[in-house]
Design a protein around this motif. Sequence first.
Motif, PDB file in Angstrom:
ATOM      1  N   GLU A  93       0.802  -1.209   0.000  1.00 47.46           N
ATOM      2  CA  GLU A  93       0.000   0.000   0.000  1.00 47.46           C
ATOM      3  C   GLU A  93       0.843   1.270   0.000  1.00 47.46           C
ATOM      4  OE1 GLU A  93      -3.117  -1.741  -0.968  1.00 47.46           O
ATOM      5  OE2 GLU A  93      -3.187   0.400  -0.595  1.00 47.46           O
ATOM      6  N   ILE A  94       2.079   1.190   0.484  1.00 44.19           N
ATOM      7  CA  ILE A  94       2.972   2.337   0.363  1.00 44.19           C
ATOM      8  C   ILE A  94       3.218   2.643  -1.112  1.00 44.19           C
ATOM      9  CG2 ILE A  94       5.344   3.121   0.729  1.00 44.19           C
ATOM     10  CD1 ILE A  94       5.286   1.665   3.404  1.00 44.19           C
ATOM     11  N   ASP A 114      -3.491   9.087  -2.339  1.00 43.72           N
ATOM     12  CA  ASP A 114      -4.008  10.319  -1.747  1.00 43.72           C
ATOM     13  C   ASP A 114      -2.935  11.393  -1.706  1.00 43.72           C
ATOM     14  OD1 ASP A 114      -6.338   8.976  -1.375  1.00 43.72           O
ATOM     15  OD2 ASP A 114      -6.119   8.701   0.781  1.00 43.72           O
ATOM     16  N   PRO A 115      -3.328  12.671  -1.659  1.00 40.52           N
ATOM     17  CA  PRO A 115      -2.340  13.754  -1.560  1.00 40.52           C
ATOM     18  C   PRO A 115      -1.498  13.620  -0.286  1.00 40.52           C
ATOM     19  CG  PRO A 115      -4.507  14.612  -2.111  1.00 40.52           C
ATOM     20  CD  PRO A 115      -4.706  13.180  -1.740  1.00 40.52           C
ATOM     21  N   GLN A 122      -3.539   9.049   5.318  1.00 41.57           N
ATOM     22  CA  GLN A 122      -2.579   7.945   5.359  1.00 41.57           C
ATOM     23  C   GLN A 122      -2.589   7.068   4.106  1.00 41.57           C
ATOM     24  OE1 GLN A 122      -0.363   7.922   7.802  1.00 41.57           O
ATOM     25  NE2 GLN A 122      -1.434   9.746   8.602  1.00 41.57           N
ATOM     26  N   SER A 123      -3.470   7.346   3.160  1.00 45.10           N
ATOM     27  CA  SER A 123      -3.490   6.652   1.856  1.00 45.10           C
ATOM     28  C   SER A 123      -3.674   5.148   1.968  1.00 45.10           C
ATOM     29  CB  SER A 123      -2.202   6.952   1.069  1.00 45.10           C
ATOM     30  OG  SER A 123      -2.064   8.327   0.826  1.00 45.10           O
ATOM     31  N   VAL A 124      -4.491   4.715   2.918  1.00 41.56           N
ATOM     32  CA  VAL A 124      -4.741   3.283   3.069  1.00 41.56           C
ATOM     33  C   VAL A 124      -6.095   3.089   3.724  1.00 41.56           C
ATOM     34  CG1 VAL A 124      -3.649   3.107   5.338  1.00 41.56           C
ATOM     35  CG2 VAL A 124      -3.750   1.085   3.868  1.00 41.56           C
ATOM     36  N   GLY A 153      -5.458   1.761  -1.859  1.00 39.33           N
ATOM     37  CA  GLY A 153      -4.442   2.802  -1.823  1.00 39.33           C
ATOM     38  C   GLY A 153      -5.019   4.184  -1.613  1.00 39.33           C
ATOM     39  N   SER A 154      -6.061   4.281  -0.808  1.00 39.29           N
ATOM     40  CA  SER A 154      -6.690   5.551  -0.469  1.00 39.29           C
ATOM     41  C   SER A 154      -7.446   5.362   0.832  1.00 39.29           C
ATOM     42  CB  SER A 154      -7.653   6.003  -1.568  1.00 39.29           C
ATOM     43  OG  SER A 154      -8.440   7.098  -1.134  1.00 39.29           O
TER      44      SER A 154
END
Length: 216
Positions: free
Chosen positions: A22-23, A28-29, A89-91, A171-172
């Motif tokens: 996921e990294i 996400d911004p 945190q994009s996850v 991934g968001s």
Amino acid sequence: MTSPRLSLHLILLLVATFVIVEIALAGDPDILTDFIVPSNLTSPGNGNSTIDGNFFTYTGFRVLVGGEVPPAFKVLKAGMTEFPALNGQSVSYAALQFPAGTTNPPHTHPRASELIFILDGTLEVGFIDTTNKLYTQTLQTGDLFVFPKGLVHFQFNADAEKPVLAVSAFGSCNAGTVSIPSTVFATGIDDNILALSFKTDVATIQKIKAGLGPKL
């Protein structure tokens, strides 16, 4: 009937794999702080002093351990709405429970790719790319499969007796879900437009809409 107990080695594999992947998939911004705290949890002059480890903990998936198999397909979400610490945190995660013979209908996630991990059972999956090519696979316990961002995809438990338990990572923190059947047939698009689009008649469209309506 109860769902299989989640074993420790599967949980460890799940966490390790999803953190790494996921990294790479994060969409996400970037944020300019370590994390984002909702305004109702901050106090003037004290910054983040009002939060502790509980803010970074989500317990909503505990019901899966030793829980009953639901009567229909069910999704338990851990996104920004359910777990505010994920903001920035994009996850995010979702636990997918498939009783025997059930499906997660064709849908898309407009803001994220999806990585699904099969915890128990066998699951039929597939997606369609922008050239209308269909990619399918039969996933076994321990398998992973990626659905590229924004593409239409589905999952189906073809087993007539055994349930399936899976977990998906996105991934968001807010991947979004657009259900194709509900979006097309349950949002008020004119019957004539749909009949022309699907090269059928209005009566067929109305029958499909009735099947997607609330059960009385």
